[in-house]
Scaffold this motif. Structure first.
Motif, PDB file in Angstrom:
ATOM      1  N   TYR A 136       0.757  -1.188   0.018  1.00  0.00           N
ATOM      2  CA  TYR A 136       0.136  -0.039   0.034  1.00  0.00           C
ATOM      3  C   TYR A 136       0.805   1.235   0.149  1.00  0.00           C
ATOM      4  CZ  TYR A 136      -4.423  -2.546   0.424  1.00  0.00           C
ATOM      5  OH  TYR A 136      -5.601  -3.387   0.278  1.00  0.00           O
ATOM      6  N   ILE A 171       2.341   2.131  -2.336  1.00  0.00           N
ATOM      7  CA  ILE A 171       1.886   2.991  -3.452  1.00  0.00           C
ATOM      8  C   ILE A 171       0.930   4.003  -3.295  1.00  0.00           C
ATOM      9  CG2 ILE A 171       0.816   2.215  -5.784  1.00  0.00           C
ATOM     10  CD1 ILE A 171       2.510  -0.329  -5.897  1.00  0.00           C
ATOM     11  N   LEU A 172       0.159   4.045  -2.479  1.00  0.00           N
ATOM     12  CA  LEU A 172      -1.022   5.030  -2.196  1.00  0.00           C
ATOM     13  C   LEU A 172      -0.187   6.236  -1.561  1.00  0.00           C
ATOM     14  CD1 LEU A 172      -3.764   3.004  -1.096  1.00  0.00           C
ATOM     15  CD2 LEU A 172      -3.505   3.693  -3.159  1.00  0.00           C
ATOM     16  N   ASN A 215      -1.411   9.838  -2.557  1.00  0.00           N
ATOM     17  CA  ASN A 215      -2.795   9.778  -3.204  1.00  0.00           C
ATOM     18  C   ASN A 215      -4.107  10.682  -2.426  1.00  0.00           C
ATOM     19  OD1 ASN A 215      -1.497   8.378  -4.965  1.00  0.00           O
ATOM     20  ND2 ASN A 215      -2.992   6.706  -5.055  1.00  0.00           N
ATOM     21  N   TYR A 221      -8.096  11.233  -1.765  1.00  0.00           N
ATOM     22  CA  TYR A 221      -9.495  10.347  -1.772  1.00  0.00           C
ATOM     23  C   TYR A 221     -10.358  10.804  -3.367  1.00  0.00           C
ATOM     24  CZ  TYR A 221     -13.719   8.221  -0.048  1.00  0.00           C
ATOM     25  OH  TYR A 221     -14.939   7.479   0.224  1.00  0.00           O
ATOM     26  N   ASP A 269      -8.762  11.933  -6.117  1.00  0.00           N
ATOM     27  CA  ASP A 269      -8.339  11.672  -7.361  1.00  0.00           C
ATOM     28  C   ASP A 269      -9.301  11.181  -8.317  1.00  0.00           C
ATOM     29  OD1 ASP A 269      -5.798  12.506  -6.508  1.00  0.00           O
ATOM     30  OD2 ASP A 269      -4.858  10.516  -6.172  1.00  0.00           O
ATOM     31  N   GLN A 270      -9.396  11.817  -9.458  1.00  0.00           N
ATOM     32  CA  GLN A 270     -10.291  11.231 -10.521  1.00  0.00           C
ATOM     33  C   GLN A 270     -10.104   9.999 -11.016  1.00  0.00           C
ATOM     34  OE1 GLN A 270     -13.035  13.473 -11.604  1.00  0.00           O
ATOM     35  NE2 GLN A 270     -13.600  11.427 -12.347  1.00  0.00           N
ATOM     36  N   TYR A 271      -8.710   9.609 -11.226  1.00  0.00           N
ATOM     37  CA  TYR A 271      -8.498   8.401 -11.596  1.00  0.00           C
ATOM     38  C   TYR A 271      -7.510   7.611 -10.533  1.00  0.00           C
ATOM     39  CZ  TYR A 271     -10.191  10.504 -15.676  1.00  0.00           C
ATOM     40  OH  TYR A 271     -10.946  11.363 -16.469  1.00  0.00           O
ATOM     41  N   GLY A 272      -7.975   6.542  -9.996  1.00  0.00           N
ATOM     42  CA  GLY A 272      -6.829   5.863  -9.279  1.00  0.00           C
ATOM     43  C   GLY A 272      -6.833   4.429  -9.377  1.00  0.00           C
ATOM     44  N   THR A 273      -5.890   3.872  -8.855  1.00  0.00           N
ATOM     45  CA  THR A 273      -5.606   2.273  -8.898  1.00  0.00           C
ATOM     46  C   THR A 273      -6.771   1.425  -8.281  1.00  0.00           C
ATOM     47  OG1 THR A 273      -3.115   2.737  -8.796  1.00  0.00           O
ATOM     48  CG2 THR A 273      -4.091   0.352  -8.212  1.00  0.00           C
ATOM     49  N   ILE A 274      -7.150   1.859  -7.313  1.00  0.00           N
ATOM     50  CA  ILE A 274      -8.330   1.193  -6.621  1.00  0.00           C
ATOM     51  C   ILE A 274      -9.287   2.491  -6.213  1.00  0.00           C
ATOM     52  CG2 ILE A 274      -7.461   1.440  -4.345  1.00  0.00           C
ATOM     53  CD1 ILE A 274      -8.350  -1.358  -3.823  1.00  0.00           C
ATOM     54  N   ASP A 275     -10.609   1.511  -6.196  1.00  0.00           N
ATOM     55  CA  ASP A 275     -11.785   2.437  -5.697  1.00  0.00           C
ATOM     56  C   ASP A 275     -11.904   2.612  -4.210  1.00  0.00           C
ATOM     57  OD1 ASP A 275     -14.187   3.517  -4.947  1.00  0.00           O
ATOM     58  OD2 ASP A 275     -15.546   1.826  -5.605  1.00  0.00           O
ATOM     59  N   LYS A 296     -13.606   3.450  -1.979  1.00  0.00           N
ATOM     60  CA  LYS A 296     -14.676   2.616  -1.356  1.00  0.00           C
ATOM     61  C   LYS A 296     -14.877   1.099  -1.339  1.00  0.00           C
ATOM     62  CE  LYS A 296     -17.662   5.337  -3.421  1.00  0.00           C
ATOM     63  NZ  LYS A 296     -18.778   5.757  -3.972  1.00  0.00           N
ATOM     64  N   ILE A 330     -12.025  -4.237  -0.607  1.00  0.00           N
ATOM     65  CA  ILE A 330     -10.506  -4.487  -0.388  1.00  0.00           C
ATOM     66  C   ILE A 330      -9.979  -3.509   0.481  1.00  0.00           C
ATOM     67  CG2 ILE A 330      -8.214  -4.714  -1.544  1.00  0.00           C
ATOM     68  CD1 ILE A 330      -9.768  -5.429  -4.040  1.00  0.00           C
TER      69      ILE A 330
END
Lengths: 513, 523
Positions: free
Chosen positions: B304, B306-307, B310, B312, B314-320, B322, B325
């Motif tokens: 994690y 990697i986050l 980042n 909350y 961010d328009q585009y992200g690796t993971i949702d 919400k 996971i």
């Protein structure tokens, strides 16, 4: 001799002039379909059938223009050689005069789904309709036999004199058989289409005939939900076990847009390299999208470009994009996010957040129709083997979260008797600003160089400098100075302490006697 | 001279020559005029939604009725909202005292304007009335022992600070900062008025209690406010001899403590993902030398890392953000307390992040949100500069390090320490109250910074540190007012009593001889 020559020329000319099967010859987006609907059927069992149609048409590489009948403008039909009209409202007759007038003069192929079948179509196909209020029926079409459907206010063709019949519905315990769909001349009619049952795949058979396409009935296995935070050992293990079982698969991997130099990212890339070396094809999954806050955000292209480049630089060749179907109906997502790819796997929509919705979809030369193993099971019907579907299917499963999950996934795959195809055998091209990835006949090339699939795993070192060291001048001088002052201060404190003690004594001696 | 420092009353303000208004009236009127011009005349000034509004408005029976509302996030202030006409099934997503004001505004709106459309200016009108009253009380507390002349100087300073549209733009929004600001000033003013022995102590105690309760329960991050104020307000028990007041003061302190604790307990349940996400990605991981080791110490998968950095939003992200996971393997592994413990064990990292916090500690109106409606034809995210002199000055001139905050606290404490010591020596608890109030306000401000950092990292920090910036302004304003009073007084005294040029910082007046007039000396 001359006659032989002439014959040869004629044969050659015929071979060149005869139309080849559309799916093999047509470029993506060549065929356009206008998809009209009177209602989305929300709150009824038909809700979602328009979306299913969109997904099916995408799988046939069609460029679809979706339009609500209320917004239909006169003359629109003239631009399309094929039109589909979905009527989900039994009680509301079609009143759009622009549409009705245009249809009178329409010469292209028209496919009607659901209610409100126009009189000219009824008379051309000589159709009588009835409605089944309950119970179940058995559907058979193509190689799909005996698939049970729950009949709930289900319209069906009770009588017809059409030119062509698609499949059969066995009613009343099989004592009565009626066609699933019929066609004649320019008209085709499908009375029943409900999502999440066999009627969707039946529709695929009808579309195959209606679009006059022949797609190789390939089935692929797609592993989804692969993140850098997933259990990467389990991912490697899954790849190994599938390889040993001879099951080629596609790994739809989540993109990373920042911190790509971190050891965590290196470990992710290592895992993907192992996946690739074990018969796995890499698909770039669409990123998670937030509800757009800034509609002027145009960063997607750069981000996707960057991630594909990171993969390519590390010898990982992405062969396509995996995204929810609605992405193809968004100007920004389809261009900036999917524009690098000519191959896609389109998943059912889960959470829709359009950035710039458009009515016209983006088509891909290769597009797989995603289906869950559970839905696939329903389509087996009475047959033991999986039927040959009229389109390319991606059996989509999530990456298991535990070793037990992996075991059960492998067991069910082995028990399914499905022959999965290798995605790398198809043609794929991916172009970024600095890299070109191409796959054909099982050979993958990155910038013209064949990718080495015999990869030996490496261990990623956790040593990484996360914070930039700030430049410090005169460090030695300051360190000496620090030590000097510490000594001076300690001496001064001791000295003052001593003075205090002496002073206190003197004071007590002088005044407190 | 004495005549010039006696208490001014409303009746005294009106003299035969015409209307003669007090400094408090002048300041309140000035703030009122500026705010009305900014908020109620076109182009209307307000605050754009940063995505937080839904949490408070849905549960209060409002909804976004603009079809393109999403495109206005951050960019444009939206004035009108829809009012639910049917049963509102949205459970309360956020327990906040702010709902009281929204509900009142909706009722007013339905009565006067429309039953279907809510105009946020009705809410602004309620806030403005309360705000102007709070400012009146504050200036009255500060200037009640001053002459009219220096009182007017203080009033002008007050208008410059509290009339700033950086503060008042919040009224045309659903941000809880409006309530925080008004209640904080009420709390500060009522406490100061008790110290000044101005107005009825019982009434002031009631105002103090209500404002502190509303302030504490207005936002989850204000939980420490109730606790800090409650602990320091215990000293109010001894400002009067009568038993009833003592009981009431003690009960008030207990109630505030309870409100703080209740809000804190609410945090642990409602520590919403947004802040929790930022606390890790924009807080703990940001300043860490090795995010992977840090994550391991929380029992989180090192991947994690990697986050790091980042957000909350961010328009585009690796993971949702919400996703299940994250819920299972990220959010569930840490909370407010574990992050607090982490910072306690890593003071170096805390220092670095506090410096980051200090960068935005002087911003009143966050630059991220636009102030105009789309119909005003302004640019996306365009900010209003109408009467923003103070906020601009403050943002550009204040040194942006945490050490400055500590220095400021040390200086203010040092300045007021002699008067406090004198009051302690005389066992005059009432005269201790000013220093206690200043300490409480500074601690409340500091809690704003700490809770922001621990609770949400550096994300949206300018807005999260609102409590600090307001506390800083209140304490600095009081200090400046006291300086204005003192400078004037020195001149007066040196002219009137040349034999006694040395004016003690705090007049050594026995507790029994305490009078308002003398109190004016130390102002």
């Amino acid at each position: 001799m001359n006659r032989v020559k002439i014959m040869l020329w004629l044969v050659l000319a015929a071979a060149l002039l005869l139309p080849a099967p559309a799916a093999y010859s047509a470029q993506a987006g060549q065929q356009q379909v206008l998809l009209l609907y009177d209602s989305l059927g929300q709150g009824t069992p038909r809700a979602g059938n328009v979306t299913e149609l969109q997904r099916l048409l995408a799988a046939y590489s069609m460029t679809v223009t979706l339009q609500n009948l209320n917004e239909y403008e006169k003359g629109t039909l003239a631009s399309y050689s094929r039109v589909i009209m979905v009527s989900n409202s039994a009680d509301l007759p079609i009143t759009s005069t622009a549409y009705l007038e245009d249809m009178k003069d329409y010469k292209g192929q028209a496919l009607y789904v659901g209610y409100n079948l126009p009189d000219p179509v009824k008379s051309r196909l000589q159709i009588n309709q009835s409605v089944l209020s309950g119970g179940s029926v058995s559907l058979s079409i193509g190689s799909m036999q005996g698939v049970l459907l729950r009949a709930e206010e289900m319209p069906y063709i009770s009588d017809n004199k059409a030119d062509r019949v698609y499949g059969t519905l066995a009613l009343e315990g099989g004592s009565r058989r009626v066609p699933y769909a019929v066609s004649g001349g320019q008209y085709t009619y499908v009375p029943y289409l409900v999502p999440e049952n066999g009627s969707v795949m039946a529709m695929a058979y009808v579309l195959s005939g209606w679009l006059d396409t022949a797609v190789r009935p390939y089935v692929y296995l797609v592993l989804k939900e692969i993140y850098p935070f997933s259990d990467l050992n389990l991912l490697e293990q899954a790849a190994e076990r599938l390889y040993e079982s001879g099951i080629p698969f596609i790994a739809s991997v989540r993109p990373v847009f920042g911190n790509t130099d971190f050891p965590a990212m290196e470990r992710y890339l290592e895992a993907l390299k192992i996946v690739q070396s074990r018969g796995g094809s890499i698909l770039v999954n669409a990123p998670a999208v937030r509800p757009p806050i800034d509609s002027n955000d145009r960063t997607l292209k750069g981000k996707m470009n960057g991630f594909i480049n990171v993969l390519a630089v590390n010898g990982i060749a992405p062969l396509g994009v995996g995204a929810e179907g609605y992405w193809t109906y968004d100007k920004e997502y389809s261009a900036a996010g999917m524009g690098f790819f000519d191959s896609a796997v389109l998943f059912p929509d889960e959470e829709i957040h359009y950035m710039e919705q458009v009515p016209v979809s983006k088509a891909f030369a290769s597009s797989l129709y995603s289906i869950t193993p559970e839905a696939l099971q329903q389509l087996r019907g009475t047959g033991r083997d999986l039927p040959a579907f009229p389109l390319k299917v991606a059996v989509t499963v999530n990456l298991p979260e535990s070793a037990d999950g992996l075991e059960s996934m492998l067991e069910s795959l082995n028990a399914s008797w499905i022959t999965f195809n290798d995605y790398r055998q198809e043609d794929h091209t991916i172009i970024t600003d600095t890299n070109t990835v191409a796959a054909s006949d099982g050979v993958i090339r990155i910038n013209g160089e064949a990718v080495n699939t015999d990869y030996v795993p490496k261990t990623v070192s956790g040593d990484y400098q996360y914070q930039e060291e700030q430049f410090q001048s005169f460090t030695r001088l300051f360190s000496v100075q620090n030590q000097f002052f510490i000594v001076v201060i300690i001496i001064a404190l001791l000295f003052f302490g001593a003075l205090l003690l002496i002073g206190r004594r003197l004071y007590r001696k002088k005044y407190l006697k | 001279m004495l005549g010039s420092t006696v208490k001014t009353t409303l009746r005294q303000n009106i003299v035969t020559a015409g209307l003669r208004i007090s400094p408090a009236c002048a300041a309140a009127f000035g703030v009122l005029m500026i705010t009305v011009i900014a908020l109620f005349t076109a182009p209307y000034v307000g605050m754009a939604d940063n995505g937080d509004f839904f949490r408070i408005i849905y549960s209060n029976g409002l909804y976004f009725n603009l079809p393109d509302y999403d495109s206005r996030y951050f960019g444009y202030f939206v004035r009108q909202y829809g009012i639910y006409q049917y049963f509102n099934e949205n459970s309360s997503m956020l327990q906040s005292s702010q709902s009281l004001f929204i509900k009142l505004a909706i009722a007013l709106n339905k009565l006067i304007f429309s039953k279907a459309v809510f105009d946020i200016r009705f809410q602004a009108a309620i806030y403005v009335v309360l705000y102007v009253t709070a400012v009146y009380l504050l200036i009255e507390a500060v200037t009640c022992r001053m002459s009219r002349k220096r009182g007017m100087i203080v009033a002008a300073v007050a208008v410059f600070i509290f009339g700033d549209t950086g503060y008042t733009a919040y009224f045309n929004s659903f941000f809880g900062e409006s309530v925080v600001m008004i209640m904080m000033i009420f709390m500060f003013a009522s406490w100061l008025l008790m110290y000044r022995k101005r107005y009825n102590d019982y009434v002031l105690l009631l105002v103090f209690l209500i404002s502190t309760l509303i302030l504490t329960s207005s936002k989850q991050q204000n939980a420490p406010v109730g606790m800090v104020v409650a602990l320091l307000a215990v000293s109010l028990v001894w400002i009067r001899e009568d038993r009833w007041f003592r009981y009431l003061a003690a009960a008030s302190a207990a109630l505030m403590l309870f409100a703080g604790a209740a809000t804190y307990l609410n945090i642990s349940k409602e520590f919403v993902n947004i802040n929790q996400y930022h606390a890790m990605t924009r807080g703990v991981l940001m300043e860490s030398d090795n995010p992977e080791t840090v994550l391991k110490s929380f029992g989180i998968n090192e991947q994690y890392a990697i986050l790091k950095g980042n957000t909350y939003y961010d328009q585009y992200g690796t993971i949702d953000v919400k996703s299940e996971i994250l819920e299972d393997s990220f959010y569930s592994r840490y909370g407010f307390v574990s992050i607090l413990k982490y910072y306690a064990a890593h003071p170096g990292q805390l220092g670095s992040i506090l410096d980051v916090a200090a960068e935005s500690a002087y911003t009143i109106k966050p630059a991220a949100m636009g102030n105009y409606e789309k119909s005003a034809g302004k640019e996306f995210r365009e900010q209003s500069h109408f009467f923003t002199g103070y906020s601009l000055l403050k943002e550009n001139l204040a040194p942006r390090t945490f050490s400055f905050i500590l220095l400021w606290m040390a200086v203010v404490t040092g300045v007021y320490m002699p008067s406090f010591i004198a009051a302690v020596k005389q066992r005059d608890v009432r005269r201790m109250q000013r220093s206690v109030l200043i300490l409480a306000t500074m601690l409340v401000g500091l809690s704003g910074i700490f809770v922001s950092i621990i609770g949400a990292g550096d994300a949206d920090i300018a807005k999260h540190e609102f409590l600090f910036t307001l506390s800083f302004d209140l304490v600095t304003f009081l200090a400046v007012s006291d300086v204005i009073g003192r400078v004037w007084l020195r001149k007066k005294l040196s002219g009137a009593i040349p034999a006694a040029p040395e004016v003690p910082v705090v007049p050594a007046v026995p507790a029994a001889q305490y009078t308002g007039t003398k109190e004016g000396v130390s102002a």
